[in-house]
Enzyme design. Structure first.
Site, short mmCIF file in Angstrom:
data_model
loop_
_atom_site.label_atom_id
_atom_site.label_comp_id
_atom_site.label_asym_id
_atom_site.label_seq_id
_atom_site.Cartn_x
_atom_site.Cartn_y
_atom_site.Cartn_z
N GLU A 154 18.33 -32.17 -12.82
CA GLU A 154 19.76 -31.82 -12.86
C GLU A 154 20.52 -33.12 -13.13
OE1 GLU A 154 20.89 -28.86 -12.72
OE2 GLU A 154 19.09 -27.81 -12.06
N CYS A 186 29.64 -33.63 -11.74
CA CYS A 186 28.77 -33.49 -12.93
C CYS A 186 29.29 -32.41 -13.87
CB CYS A 186 27.34 -33.19 -12.50
SG CYS A 186 27.19 -31.72 -11.48
#
Ligand code: NAD
Length: 511
Positions: free
Chosen positions: A249, A283
């Site tokens: 991720e 993010c």
């Protein structure tokens, strides 16, 4: 107020020098932690392996109870935890509470759904193997290593940890060196909530990058990594040696498209929240906006209005906190400089808004698309805004570049179609970041944003391996082709069946 540097975190310290967790505003020590050596990581792995048998054999019901007890304990400790997040990370207490709320929902979802996701599934054995029962089972890997970043110090680790635990694994959590106090607090809450369980069910592996590397090399059964693409590459190179599976991720450069028929006020609200909450250190934060030229002036004015009184600060009245990590100041400054050199306009001001680690919102309008402010992840309170002539151009620009984490589109009539053309893992229509708060939705990216998924069913599957089981129910005399000495009738019968099922069908034009 003095904003000091958490400089200690930048050095790969010897194990005798403890890792200092510091108050991001004052530099005062909040706590000190062991910098774990490879042998200390190995001891933690041994304890996690020993606990794995107990934990996996508890079954889904008991694990669900333990996970829900963890959520209750975290909720009861909310005041302490949200203040700790505020001090160690810098975000306002209310934002820390939002992070806690979402974390609790993810724990609950994993606890309640793991059994259904991992339920044994019967499949058809097919004509040739009609005398068999065939099923697909899911089993935990054993021990999962979870390596986390600092920007969401509670949520980033909790979502994969909860799924991994619910699936029956034990977990070694390596929090960021910038968020070890919060990472430790979430593990302590699990232990307080479940005093009867062995400690190895969920443990902290504290240290810098070298400790993370030791965890990767320790022999854990799978790594879940959340962090930057550069670290992801180093971890992948290491995992290649042992074929250790990974979920990656990584970062993003999420785009928001504003179509001609968008609700401009709603789009501006979303861009302000998506781009600047948490100081842009998200993010899946909005980093680029592509706005149709017919509504661009209205949109830019509406966004600037929402940001003109927004500011970075240390109190709850501030819109967001400081850059948690001092090195981010250099990145943000470099990107603003690059945008200005590429011709960007600055409706709110530029580098004058960088006040040490406090950076007020910066809008970069109509710069060139080939400079660092557009091509690299900024992870700060800046957003680039670009006028486009058509939605097609917006889609092409949104899809350009190496990242593909999330994306958003504002359109009253065309949102679904536009979203379907975006190359990314998650898309929001007429909102931003909504998918994060829906625990059933898988989360992950494409390209340099990584691969594999956390959250939702896919997230639980990531932490379980497939076992296919074929079980013979009865013999069909003469029909077993998998014997060294076949019956005389076997091969003629197989040829006839194959001819009927394939050659004959094709001759008749049947598909
Ligand atoms: P980072 O890559 O510097 O560090 C992440 C973690 O990896 C830390 O715990 C660190 O100690 C550890 N680490 C460093 N070197 C290592 C090595 N060689 N082997 C093993 N572990 C090692 O990232 P960061 O600065 O903490 O976080 C910011 C990044 O994380 C941004 O790119 C952001 O977009 C990304 N992020 C992604 C998601 C997501 O879900 N996709 C969520 C949050 C943050």
């Amino acid at each position: 107020m003095t904003v000091t540097d958490q400089g200690a975190a930048s050095k790969e310290a010897a194990s005798v020098v403890p890792l200092q967790s510091v108050d991001v505003f004052t530099g005062a020590e909040l706590a000190a932690f062991e910098v774990m050596t490879p042998s200390a990581v190995w001891d933690a792995l041994t304890a996690a392996r020993a606990a794995a048998t107990t934990w996996s054999s508890l079954g889904f019901g008991a694990r669900r109870t333990a996970l829900l007890a963890w959520a209750t304990e975290l909720s009861r400790s909310q005041e302490r935890i949200t203040h700790l997040i505020h001090r160690e990370n810098g975000k306002p207490v209310d934002d820390a509470f939002m992070e806690l709320v979402i974390s609790l929902e993810h724990i609950r979802w994993a606890a309640k759904n793991a059994a259904a996701v991992m339920r044994e599934r019967r499949v058809s054995p097919g004509v040739l193997m009609a005398n068999y029962r065939a099923s697909v089972r899911r089993e935990p890997f054993g021990v999962i290593g979870v390596i986390s970043p600092w920007n969401y110090p509670l949520f980033a680790p909790i979502a994969p940890v909860a799924s991994a635990l619910a699936a029956g694994n034990t977990v070694l959590l390596k929090p960021s060196e910038f968020s070890t106090a919060v990472g430790t607090a979430l593990v302590q809450a699990f232990r307080r909530a479940n005093p009867g369980l062995p400690e190895g069910v969920l443990s902290v592996v504290s240290g810098y990058g070298a400790t993370g590397a030791a965890l990767v090399e320790s022999g854990v059964d799978k790594i879940e990594f959340t962090g930057s693409p550069g670290t992801a590459r180093r971890i992948l190179a290491s995992c290649a040696q042992t074929l250790t599976p990974v979920v990656m991720e990584c970062g993003g450069k999420d785009a928001l498209i504003v179509a001609p028929d968008a609700d401009i006020d709603a789009a501006a609200d979303a861009a302000a929240w998506g781009g600047f909450s948490n100081g842009g250190q998200t993010c899946v934060g909005v980093e680029r906006v592509y706005v149709h030229e017919s509504v661009a002036d209205d949109f830019i004015a509406a966004l600037a209005r929402r940001l003109e009184n927004a500011y970075a600060g240390g109190f709850d009245t501030a819109t967001y906190g400081p850059m948690t990590v001092s090195s981010q100041v250099e990145v943000v400054s470099r990107h603003v400089q690059a945008a200005v050199e590429a011709g960007a306009q600055l409706p709110l001001g530029g580098l004058d808004r960088v006040r040490g680690r406090m950076i007020d919102p910066i809008l970069l309008v109509d710069g060139d698309e080939n400079n660092a402010s557009v091509t690299e992840e900024t992870f700060g309170p800046t957003v680039t805004v670009k006028r486009v002539r058509s939605v097609d151009e917006a889609i092409d620009l949104a899809n350009a570049g190496e990242f593909g984490l999330g994306a958003a589109v504002f359109s009253r009539s065309d949102g679904d179609r536009i979203a379907s053309r975006l190359t990314c893992g998650m898309a929001s229509i007429n909102s931003v970041l909504a998918f994060v708060s829906i625990p059933a939705l898988p989360f992950g990216g494409v390209g340099s944003s990584g691969y594999g998924r956390i959250h939702g069913e896919e997230g639980i599957r990531e932490f379980s391996r497939t076992k296919s089981v074929s079980s013979k129910r009865f013999d069909i005399p003469g029909m077993n082709g998998m014997l060294l000495s076949r019956a005389p009738v076997t091969m003629p019968a197989l040829r006839l069946i194959t001819h009927t099922r394939f050659a004959l069908r094709n001759r008749k034009g049947i598909r």
